[in-house]
Design a protein around this motif. Structure first.
Motif, PDB file in Angstrom:
ATOM      1  N   ASN A  10      20.718  12.962 -17.506  1.00  0.00           N
ATOM      2  CA  ASN A  10      21.711  14.031 -17.982  1.00  0.00           C
ATOM      3  C   ASN A  10      22.142  15.129 -16.987  1.00  0.00           C
ATOM      4  OD1 ASN A  10      22.424  12.101 -20.246  1.00  0.00           O
ATOM      5  ND2 ASN A  10      20.899  13.368 -21.550  1.00  0.00           N
ATOM      6  N   GLU A  11      20.725  15.675 -16.657  1.00  0.00           N
ATOM      7  CA  GLU A  11      21.026  16.861 -15.658  1.00  0.00           C
ATOM      8  C   GLU A  11      21.920  16.709 -14.509  1.00  0.00           C
ATOM      9  OE1 GLU A  11      16.859  18.409 -15.311  1.00  0.00           O
ATOM     10  OE2 GLU A  11      17.123  19.358 -17.250  1.00  0.00           O
ATOM     11  N   TYR A  12      21.475  15.202 -13.931  1.00  0.00           N
ATOM     12  CA  TYR A  12      21.938  14.747 -12.658  1.00  0.00           C
ATOM     13  C   TYR A  12      23.227  14.595 -12.890  1.00  0.00           C
ATOM     14  CZ  TYR A  12      22.962  11.440  -9.100  1.00  0.00           C
ATOM     15  OH  TYR A  12      23.584  10.537  -7.890  1.00  0.00           O
ATOM     16  N   GLU A  13      23.890  13.905 -13.984  1.00  0.00           N
ATOM     17  CA  GLU A  13      25.309  13.596 -14.267  1.00  0.00           C
ATOM     18  C   GLU A  13      25.996  15.106 -14.223  1.00  0.00           C
ATOM     19  OE1 GLU A  13      25.267  10.995 -17.706  1.00  0.00           O
ATOM     20  OE2 GLU A  13      26.178   9.594 -16.340  1.00  0.00           O
ATOM     21  N   ALA A  14      25.479  16.093 -15.078  1.00  0.00           N
ATOM     22  CA  ALA A  14      25.925  16.999 -15.081  1.00  0.00           C
ATOM     23  C   ALA A  14      26.351  17.678 -13.744  1.00  0.00           C
ATOM     24  CB  ALA A  14      25.329  18.168 -15.829  1.00  0.00           C
ATOM     25  N   SER A  15      25.263  17.680 -12.762  1.00  0.00           N
ATOM     26  CA  SER A  15      25.341  18.315 -11.330  1.00  0.00           C
ATOM     27  C   SER A  15      26.367  17.690 -10.894  1.00  0.00           C
ATOM     28  CB  SER A  15      23.840  18.523 -10.855  1.00  0.00           C
ATOM     29  OG  SER A  15      23.549  16.871 -10.307  1.00  0.00           O
ATOM     30  N   GLY A  17      17.395   6.761  -6.101  1.00  0.00           N
ATOM     31  CA  GLY A  17      17.173   7.657  -4.864  1.00  0.00           C
ATOM     32  C   GLY A  17      16.517   9.030  -5.589  1.00  0.00           C
ATOM     33  N   GLU A  18      17.106   9.493  -6.549  1.00  0.00           N
ATOM     34  CA  GLU A  18      16.856  10.740  -7.236  1.00  0.00           C
ATOM     35  C   GLU A  18      15.354  10.531  -8.237  1.00  0.00           C
ATOM     36  OE1 GLU A  18      18.258  13.656  -7.256  1.00  0.00           O
ATOM     37  OE2 GLU A  18      19.772  12.704  -5.898  1.00  0.00           O
ATOM     38  N   ALA A  19      15.213   9.415  -8.561  1.00  0.00           N
ATOM     39  CA  ALA A  19      13.863   9.136  -9.415  1.00  0.00           C
ATOM     40  C   ALA A  19      12.931   9.397  -8.225  1.00  0.00           C
ATOM     41  CB  ALA A  19      14.075   7.687  -9.785  1.00  0.00           C
ATOM     42  N   LYS A  20      12.685   8.765  -7.159  1.00  0.00           N
ATOM     43  CA  LYS A  20      11.659   9.204  -6.060  1.00  0.00           C
ATOM     44  C   LYS A  20      11.428  10.608  -5.825  1.00  0.00           C
ATOM     45  CE  LYS A  20      10.894   6.935  -2.506  1.00  0.00           C
ATOM     46  NZ  LYS A  20      10.962   6.082  -1.167  1.00  0.00           N
ATOM     47  N   VAL A  21      12.501  11.464  -6.104  1.00  0.00           N
ATOM     48  CA  VAL A  21      12.319  13.036  -5.957  1.00  0.00           C
ATOM     49  C   VAL A  21      11.775  13.657  -7.430  1.00  0.00           C
ATOM     50  CG1 VAL A  21      13.711  15.285  -5.599  1.00  0.00           C
ATOM     51  CG2 VAL A  21      14.335  13.034  -4.317  1.00  0.00           C
ATOM     52  N   TRP A  22      12.277  13.183  -8.390  1.00  0.00           N
ATOM     53  CA  TRP A  22      11.831  13.610  -9.790  1.00  0.00           C
ATOM     54  C   TRP A  22      10.492  13.114 -10.034  1.00  0.00           C
ATOM     55  CZ3 TRP A  22      16.620  11.034 -12.276  1.00  0.00           C
ATOM     56  CH2 TRP A  22      17.745  11.763 -11.908  1.00  0.00           C
ATOM     57  N   TRP A  23      10.104  11.796  -9.639  1.00  0.00           N
ATOM     58  CA  TRP A  23       8.546  11.340  -9.954  1.00  0.00           C
ATOM     59  C   TRP A  23       7.992  10.982  -8.661  1.00  0.00           C
ATOM     60  CZ3 TRP A  23      12.836   9.661 -13.321  1.00  0.00           C
ATOM     61  CH2 TRP A  23      12.839  10.400 -14.391  1.00  0.00           C
ATOM     62  N   GLY A  24       7.384  11.779  -8.060  1.00  0.00           N
ATOM     63  CA  GLY A  24       6.921  11.620  -6.604  1.00  0.00           C
ATOM     64  C   GLY A  24       5.994  10.437  -6.539  1.00  0.00           C
ATOM     65  N   LYS A  25       5.157  10.022  -7.640  1.00  0.00           N
ATOM     66  CA  LYS A  25       4.402   9.049  -7.522  1.00  0.00           C
ATOM     67  C   LYS A  25       4.695   7.596  -7.427  1.00  0.00           C
ATOM     68  CE  LYS A  25       0.767  11.735 -10.291  1.00  0.00           C
ATOM     69  NZ  LYS A  25       0.126  11.538 -11.590  1.00  0.00           N
ATOM     70  N   LEU A  26       6.248   7.484  -7.779  1.00  0.00           N
ATOM     71  CA  LEU A  26       6.859   6.174  -7.777  1.00  0.00           C
ATOM     72  C   LEU A  26       7.291   5.783  -6.193  1.00  0.00           C
ATOM     73  CD1 LEU A  26       9.507   6.628 -10.445  1.00  0.00           C
ATOM     74  CD2 LEU A  26       7.134   5.958 -10.623  1.00  0.00           C
ATOM     75  N   THR A  27       6.825   4.690  -5.927  1.00  0.00           N
ATOM     76  CA  THR A  27       7.034   3.973  -4.391  1.00  0.00           C
ATOM     77  C   THR A  27       8.423   3.138  -4.819  1.00  0.00           C
ATOM     78  OG1 THR A  27       5.895   1.817  -5.180  1.00  0.00           O
ATOM     79  CG2 THR A  27       4.452   3.855  -4.326  1.00  0.00           C
ATOM     80  N   ASP A  28       9.140   2.663  -3.304  1.00  0.00           N
ATOM     81  CA  ASP A  28      10.042   1.790  -3.379  1.00  0.00           C
ATOM     82  C   ASP A  28       9.882   0.598  -4.134  1.00  0.00           C
ATOM     83  OD1 ASP A  28      11.902   3.331  -1.955  1.00  0.00           O
ATOM     84  OD2 ASP A  28      11.050   3.203  -0.200  1.00  0.00           O
ATOM     85  N   ASP A  29       8.568   0.097  -4.116  1.00  0.00           N
ATOM     86  CA  ASP A  29       8.088  -1.148  -4.813  1.00  0.00           C
ATOM     87  C   ASP A  29       8.322  -1.070  -6.309  1.00  0.00           C
ATOM     88  OD1 ASP A  29       7.708  -2.473  -2.354  1.00  0.00           O
ATOM     89  OD2 ASP A  29       5.632  -2.467  -2.457  1.00  0.00           O
TER      90      ASP A  29
END
Length: 76
Positions: A63-68, A15-27
């Motif tokens: 790593n930033e996500y885990e730290a948060s 879920g975070e990956a879509k926020v971090w990299w907006g060009k990525l789709t669910d597919d």
């Protein structure tokens, strides 16, 4: 971060990956299915990263996500 950790945390990171990299789709995310190498390749394709840049970016973000997450945990 090792690749097994990434793959083990994929459901949380997806879920975070879509926020971090907006060009990525669910597919896109379904296709890589948490495989580190495939995900790095996807970032190369979508963002023009070198292989090294893609791997570094993944590691940095995870790593930033885990730290948060740790910061949000109450002290025991």
């Amino acid at each position: 971060m090792n690749r097994d950790v990434f793959e083990g945390k994929w459901k949380q990171v997806r879920g975070e990956a879509k926020v971090w990299w907006g060009k990525l789709t669910d597919d896109d995310l379904d296709k890589v299915a948490g495989k580190f190498e495939a995900f790095a390749g996807l970032l190369q394709e979508k963002y023009g990263y070198s292989r090294e840049q893609a791997e570094e970016e993944i590691e940095k973000r995870v790593n930033e996500y885990e730290a948060s997450l740790k910061e949000g945990m109450p002290n025991s």
